[in-house]
Write a protein that holds these residues in place. Structure first.
Motif, PDB file in Angstrom:
ATOM      1  N   ASP A 371       0.841  -1.188   0.000  1.00 25.24           N
ATOM      2  CA  ASP A 371       0.000   0.000   0.000  1.00 25.24           C
ATOM      3  C   ASP A 371       0.880   1.243   0.000  1.00 25.24           C
ATOM      4  O   ASP A 371       1.887   1.308   0.723  1.00 25.24           O
ATOM      5  CB  ASP A 371      -0.922  -0.001   1.213  1.00 25.24           C
ATOM      6  N   GLU A 372       0.472   2.224  -0.777  1.00 30.04           N
ATOM      7  CA  GLU A 372       1.252   3.441  -0.918  1.00 30.04           C
ATOM      8  C   GLU A 372       1.205   4.271   0.363  1.00 30.04           C
ATOM      9  O   GLU A 372       0.159   4.402   1.001  1.00 30.04           O
ATOM     10  CB  GLU A 372       0.700   4.250  -2.089  1.00 30.04           C
ATOM     11  N   VAL A 373       2.347   4.835   0.743  1.00 28.74           N
ATOM     12  CA  VAL A 373       2.435   5.773   1.865  1.00 28.74           C
ATOM     13  C   VAL A 373       2.782   7.141   1.296  1.00 28.74           C
ATOM     14  O   VAL A 373       3.767   7.286   0.557  1.00 28.74           O
ATOM     15  CB  VAL A 373       3.500   5.325   2.890  1.00 28.74           C
ATOM     16  N   ARG A 374       1.973   8.150   1.641  1.00 29.84           N
ATOM     17  CA  ARG A 374       2.142   9.492   1.077  1.00 29.84           C
ATOM     18  C   ARG A 374       2.301  10.537   2.186  1.00 29.84           C
ATOM     19  O   ARG A 374       1.788  10.375   3.301  1.00 29.84           O
ATOM     20  CB  ARG A 374       0.964   9.862   0.181  1.00 29.84           C
ATOM     21  N   GLN A 375       3.015  11.588   1.839  1.00 25.97           N
ATOM     22  CA  GLN A 375       3.190  12.729   2.742  1.00 25.97           C
ATOM     23  C   GLN A 375       3.305  13.990   1.900  1.00 25.97           C
ATOM     24  O   GLN A 375       4.142  14.060   0.975  1.00 25.97           O
ATOM     25  CB  GLN A 375       4.449  12.553   3.606  1.00 25.97           C
ATOM     26  N   ASP A 376       2.476  14.959   2.182  1.00 25.96           N
ATOM     27  CA  ASP A 376       2.512  16.240   1.472  1.00 25.96           C
ATOM     28  C   ASP A 376       2.454  16.062  -0.042  1.00 25.96           C
ATOM     29  O   ASP A 376       3.204  16.699  -0.802  1.00 25.96           O
ATOM     30  CB  ASP A 376       3.766  17.038   1.849  1.00 25.96           C
ATOM     31  N   GLY A 377       1.569  15.131  -0.476  1.00 26.39           N
ATOM     32  CA  GLY A 377       1.350  14.958  -1.900  1.00 26.39           C
ATOM     33  C   GLY A 377       2.372  14.123  -2.637  1.00 26.39           C
ATOM     34  O   GLY A 377       2.304  13.997  -3.866  1.00 26.39           O
TER      35      GLY A 377
END
Length: 454
Positions: A371-377
């Motif tokens: 699963d993708e982990v994202r931060q600030d786009g």
């Protein structure tokens, strides 16, 4: 004849597209689901003492021959300088770019099996298949016998395997032995005398707690298990079922199934894909999209860097020597926001298309969960194994994130597939995001700082 991975890739093209839609059977542990309830069972290895039955769920590869180390060393990041009876190691293989193929536990036994085998590799079939491939093509003095788990095999396994773990594990063992527990180093095997027989014990634990993994001839298993239960009764020993056992990696910090780096143009891996049946290739679940390279991880990304030793030549050595200077990612625990987890559950109870169903205690719905982990786009990592840890009353996942994402940072886990894959265990759903906080892995201080040093 079954379709090979190479034939399937020629038909579909991209490995990610192929494995995202493979209807791979759900991975289940072939033991009793619950002896009491999985919540209480999974608290026991932190509170009293737990007895886990590992006799049935892992694949085993038994090895004999004078050239075992000569065959394994060139495909392992581990040193074989200490390869001798009574020692085990977490065997790790990588490709030429230093990306992980798989890992497993290699036992150099104190006592040979009834068939004369002295070494056994335990784990998921991913690494074991890679080892089998090399053993068959090496032209060396090494023979192997494959033993599938109890879902795949007729008859009894060679060994019983019991994990005794928790703060009272040594109390149980002292009672069995009638004296103090010998000082056994981490990943060393010791002979214990109890239950009227010799029981081999590996100083190791699946949940990052004190204890041993006991093993011996399967025919003796019932007697040994009853002796452990009898000795543990006054210390509140708890038998662990399949549901509770499934969350142990979340506490020990072990990522069970990294995506295997067996693709690309390298002739060796092209030959391997011709050898490997598609049925053993696994399936992808999760929100991560992109080329296959986005799914590949190094030992350093998975917290396995301590096992890499540059004292021998092996596939991927040059790449790992470069990567070791400045790893791009690190292993962490993600603590999922309770409110967002509750919203996923609520979506199952309200009109409209729900979020992807979130299983308790374990959420993985692909053999390789990414699963993708994202931060600030921006994408900053991948979340893999996920589930509920009853002792902490937290939903957690193990992840690999960019090294510039510190502990305490806020991130989002993208949960669910878009578009939905065709796997039979994927229902129509909408993708959603779960807020999470970055924490160390293993999550518990004891497992992270003390466990290996006892």
């Amino acid at each position: 004849m079954s379709e090979t991975l190479a034939q399937a890739l020629a038909r579909v093209g991209d490995p990610v597209n192929l494995l995202r839609d493979v209807d791979y059977p759900a991975f289940t542990f072939p033991v009793h689901p619950e002896f009491t309830n999985w919540r209480s069972e999974s608290r026991s290895w932190n509170e009293t003492v737990a007895l886990m039955d590992q006799s049935h769920h892992m694949t085993q590869l038994f090895l004999t021959g004078a050239d075992i180390a000569e065959v394994l060393s060139p495909i392992a990041v581990n040193t074989f300088a200490n390869f001798r009876p009574g020692v085990a190691k977490q065997l790790i293989s990588v490709n030429h770019e230093g990306k992980v193929i798989g890992d497993g536990i290699l036992f150099n036994l104190n006592h040979a099996t009834a068939q004369g085998e002295s070494v056994v590799l335990i784990g998921h079939h991913v690494l074991i298949d890679w080892v089998r491939f090399h053993a068959e093509r090496a032209g060396k003095d090494v023979q192997h016998r494959l033993e599938g788990n109890s879902n795949m095999r007729e008859g009894d396994p060679t060994f019983y395997r019991y994990e005794l773990q928790g703060p009272r594990a040594h109390d149980v063992l002292e009672k069995l032995l009638g004296g103090p527990v010998p000082d056994v180093k981490f990943f060393h095997i010791h002979d214990f005398a109890f239950a009227g027989t010799t029981v081999q014990g590996l100083r190791h634990g699946m949940a990052g707690q004190p204890g041993f993994e006991f093993f011996g001839p399967y025919a003796e298993g019932e007697t040994v298990r009853q002796a452990l239960l009898d000795a543990g009764a006054e210390f509140d020993i708890v038998r662990i079922g399949a549901k509770a056992y499934s969350v142990t990696p979340l506490e020990s910090g072990w990522v069970p199934t990294p995506f295997p780096a067996i693709f690309g143009d390298d002739p060796l891996f092209a030959e391997y894909r011709e050898w490997l049946p598609l049925a053993r290739a696994g399936s992808i679940g999760g929100s991560l999209s992109g080329p296959v390279e986005d799914f590949l991880l190094t030992p350093y990304d998975l917290g396995l860097g301590r096992s890499v030793k540059f004292d021998h030549d092996f596939i991927g050595r040059e790449a790992l020597e470069r990567i070791a200077q400045a790893p791009a990612r690190r292993k962490v625990t993600l603590i999922w926001d309770a409110a967002d987890v509750a919203k996923i559950v609520e979506s199952q109870l309200t009109p409209g298309t729900p979020a992807k169903y979130l299983e308790f205690p374990k959420a993985r719905y692909g053999f390789y969960q990414f699963d993708e982990v994202r931060q600030d786009g921006r994408r900053v990592g991948v979340s893999t194994d996920a589930g509920y840890v009853a002792y902490d009353q937290l939903y957690l996942s193990l992840a690999s994130v960019d090294v510039d994402v510190p502990d305490g940072a806020r991130v989002e886990v993208v949960w669910g597939e878009e578009p939905n894959s065709r796997k039979s265990n994927v229902e129509p759903h909408v993708q959603t995001r779960i807020g999470a906080t970055v924490a160390p892995a293993p999550y518990h201080d004891y497992a992270r700082t003390t466990y290996r040093d006892l």
